[in-house]
Design a protein around this motif. Structure first.
Motif, short mmCIF file in Angstrom:
data_model
loop_
_atom_site.label_atom_id
_atom_site.label_comp_id
_atom_site.label_asym_id
_atom_site.label_seq_id
_atom_site.Cartn_x
_atom_site.Cartn_y
_atom_site.Cartn_z
N THR A 143 0.85 -1.18 0.00
CA THR A 143 0.00 0.00 0.00
C THR A 143 0.89 1.23 0.00
O THR A 143 2.01 1.18 0.50
N MET A 144 0.42 2.29 -0.59
CA MET A 144 1.12 3.57 -0.44
C MET A 144 0.45 4.38 0.66
O MET A 144 1.10 4.86 1.58
N TYR A 145 -0.87 4.49 0.59
CA TYR A 145 -1.54 5.42 1.50
C TYR A 145 -1.42 4.99 2.95
O TYR A 145 -1.31 5.83 3.85
N THR A 150 -4.37 11.10 -2.56
CA THR A 150 -3.63 9.85 -2.79
C THR A 150 -4.44 8.63 -2.37
O THR A 150 -4.32 7.56 -2.98
N GLU A 168 -5.05 5.66 -4.98
CA GLU A 168 -4.77 4.25 -4.72
C GLU A 168 -6.05 3.42 -4.81
O GLU A 168 -6.06 2.34 -5.41
N ARG A 172 3.34 9.44 -9.04
CA ARG A 172 2.68 8.71 -7.95
C ARG A 172 1.83 7.57 -8.50
O ARG A 172 1.77 6.49 -7.90
N GLU A 175 4.13 4.71 -9.22
CA GLU A 175 4.50 4.00 -7.99
C GLU A 175 3.35 3.11 -7.51
O GLU A 175 3.58 1.98 -7.04
N LEU A 176 2.13 3.60 -7.62
CA LEU A 176 0.98 2.78 -7.20
C LEU A 176 0.86 1.53 -8.06
O LEU A 176 0.59 0.43 -7.55
N HIS A 210 1.33 -2.40 -6.63
CA HIS A 210 0.25 -3.39 -6.76
C HIS A 210 0.46 -4.34 -7.94
O HIS A 210 -0.48 -5.05 -8.33
#
Lengths: 360, 360
Positions: A215-217, B62, B66, B90, B93-94, B98
């Motif tokens: 996960t990023m968040y 964000t 996500e 971003r 990266e997400l 995943h």
């Protein structure tokens, strides 16, 4: 409108005044100072280790519950979880979603866990423990000393959802060997909802940095790294964080966490004593009462949900309804937020009036 | 303190007044009505399909970026993503976190994407496209019609982060065949940060229900199910959602989305024209200007970051600094929030005064 729900609760005048202000740009030293002060005061009130860290998450309490679960546990853990109501059950669901091996401890309805229940899990190789200290859905406070002793003797990593208990019930994170503590903005912090807070012991910080949740968040590494300079990885609820700052300083000025726990506990006792003194037709639901909330069952045949609606519509008073199976049998009265004895007198008067009118 | 950042921005008096109010308990028909009205107006302003749905997430932009990525794409997709700055990156990266297969389109610095760049991906079997329409980090607006045409002819599922573009630049979700649109509370909605918003086309809703992301907090199924009755799965930022309601109705009363786009576009043009008229020593950074923000490079040798600090400390004016490599070469002036021409005159006067003082 007088609000006795368990969140959002009533805020102080000062907190409301900050809510009226324009929200400032936040990538500044000024906002960093606010955030570092928030971290310092939350640690102080949680009685956390001086090397503990705090993550302020823009999200509901559930965001921090999920972040805690996935940042400190992995599929290699074996976690015990207390499932005594809606919020405990949410932890079970989170463990299921993230494939973290676990076993459920199910207390009797509206009861805490017992030493015997825990003893059954001694020496069984569990590595983690999840409990929501105040199971707000029924108003049960678990015995954190008992749980702490169990975890200590089994070397178990203890994560406590204290969303409705922080600043309400006595709590000492370091003395209890609690590794992660979660709370939210809209409970005893008495600010608008939108921020949840995770306090991490030094051991928990280590786990976060060693772990790689997908996960990023909800990745706490990002929150911790940015937090070192009083910042957040993403645009946070700046307004609410400024209100939290105001509120933390109010609590500090009034004597800190112990004074706030005593104040809320005093209100809870006052209300419960008066209920009995006036002979109002309600029975306590919980066999292990927290300070934040009193859950009540009408004993005179009235529906709990009708009582909620009549109080709201005819008296301008909000108590907290229950959903699902408990809708007609349980309602709750919160003791958190900007409330004093006179507010409880107003509620008690309304209930006595309803009794006179034959409504309860 | 006059705020020209790109968020949080200045709120209207009415929105601030709601911020001062006590936050009400929210599991009520009253709050459900607020939420259903929010959904209706957001759909109307996005020009979404009448069967589209809206998820209101308590979280930063964000969180919704996500949530969008993991709820509508899977490891079976092949996604094209525009990486033209901090926010586009971003998304990259997400996708990495995943494990969603993807390829990056990298525009030239401060430029949009071209028809030729897109044509190179025609007929290559891509299934998804991710773009943040206004790459706010450098102030570039991508050509959504171009992207829409590309996606339509390749039958690609188009997800648009419109966080800084919604209500600023012309947008018609249905006509453009956009399946998911994301925005946030603190941009042109001009409310405090803390809520992000995801608009889902009927096709996107279908994908959400068919998909099983490993998350509770960011699972849009829960948001959509609860949203049917105007509720949220977890305690949301109730105060901010009430402010959003006030703001949406303000925009509606002033002529709706088109009028707001024209108003913000008018301010952007006014500011850019005056900069040139006064011969102020700044060059436009972006080769594809959005309405929300003007990014500027000092051409007289001054540091962009110094300009930010002097405006803040000596004039009480906040522009938006850039971080990282662009810190000394770029600052940004936002045109969103409760601003009018006289506010831009104040900023222009300050810049002219700084020029007189030899500071720029």
């Amino acid at each position: 409108m007088l609000n006795f729900t368990v969140g959002p609760v009533q805020s102080s005048e000062q907190v409301c005044a900050v809510g009226a202000e324009q929200v400032p740009y936040f990538r500044t030293p000024e906002f960093s100072r606010v955030m570092l002060e928030n971290e310092r005061l939350v640690k102080q009130f949680a009685k956390a280790d001086e090397d503990a860290r705090v993550a302020f998450m823009t999200g509901s309490g559930t965001a921090s519950m999920e972040a805690a679960v996935i940042n400190v546990f992995t599929e290699q853990d074996r976690v015990l979880v207390i499932d005594g109501g809606g919020f405990g059950h949410r932890f079970v669901e989170l463990l299921e979603i993230h494939d973290i091996p676990h076993e459920i401890i199910k207390p009797a309805f509206a009861c805490g866990v017992t030493a015997e229940q825990l003893a059954a899990y001694d020496g069984k190789g569990f590595t983690g423990f999840l409990v929501n200290l105040d199971e707000t859905s029924v108003g049960v406070l678990y015995d954190i000393q008992l749980i702490s002793d169990f975890c200590r003797r089994n070397n178990i990593f203890l994560v406590v959802d204290s969303i409705s208990s922080f600043l309400c019930d006595p709590f000492d994170m370091k003395a209890l060997d609690v590794q992660v503590m979660i709370t939210g903005s809209q409970k005893a912090l008495a600010c608008p909802p939108g921020i949840s807070i995770i306090v991490l012991s030094p051991r928990a910080v280590e786990r976060v940095y060693a772990n790689h949740p997908r996960t990023m968040y909800l990745d706490l590494k990002l929150a911790l790294k940015n937090g070192e300079r009083g910042q957040t990885p993403f645009t946070p609820a700046v307004g609410t964080l400024r209100q939290i700052n105001t509120r933390l300083k109010e609590i500090d000025a009034a004597g800190g966490a112990d004074a706030e726990v005593a104040r809320i506990g005093g209100l809870a006792t006052y209300f419960r004593d008066k209920l009995q003194e006036y002979g109002l037709p309600f029975a306590l639901v919980s066999h292990s009462l927290p300070n934040a909330v009193t859950s009540l069952t009408p004993t005179g045949g009235a529906s709990a949900n009708d009582i909620f609606n009549i109080l709201k519509d005819e008296y301008g008073i909000w108590v907290c309804p229950n959903g699902g199976e408990l809708k007609d049998t349980v309602f709750r009265v919160g003791h958190i937020g900007a409330l004093d004895r006179s507010d409880f007198d107003t509620l008690l008067d309304a209930l006595r009036d309803m009794q006179t009118r034959g409504l309860i």
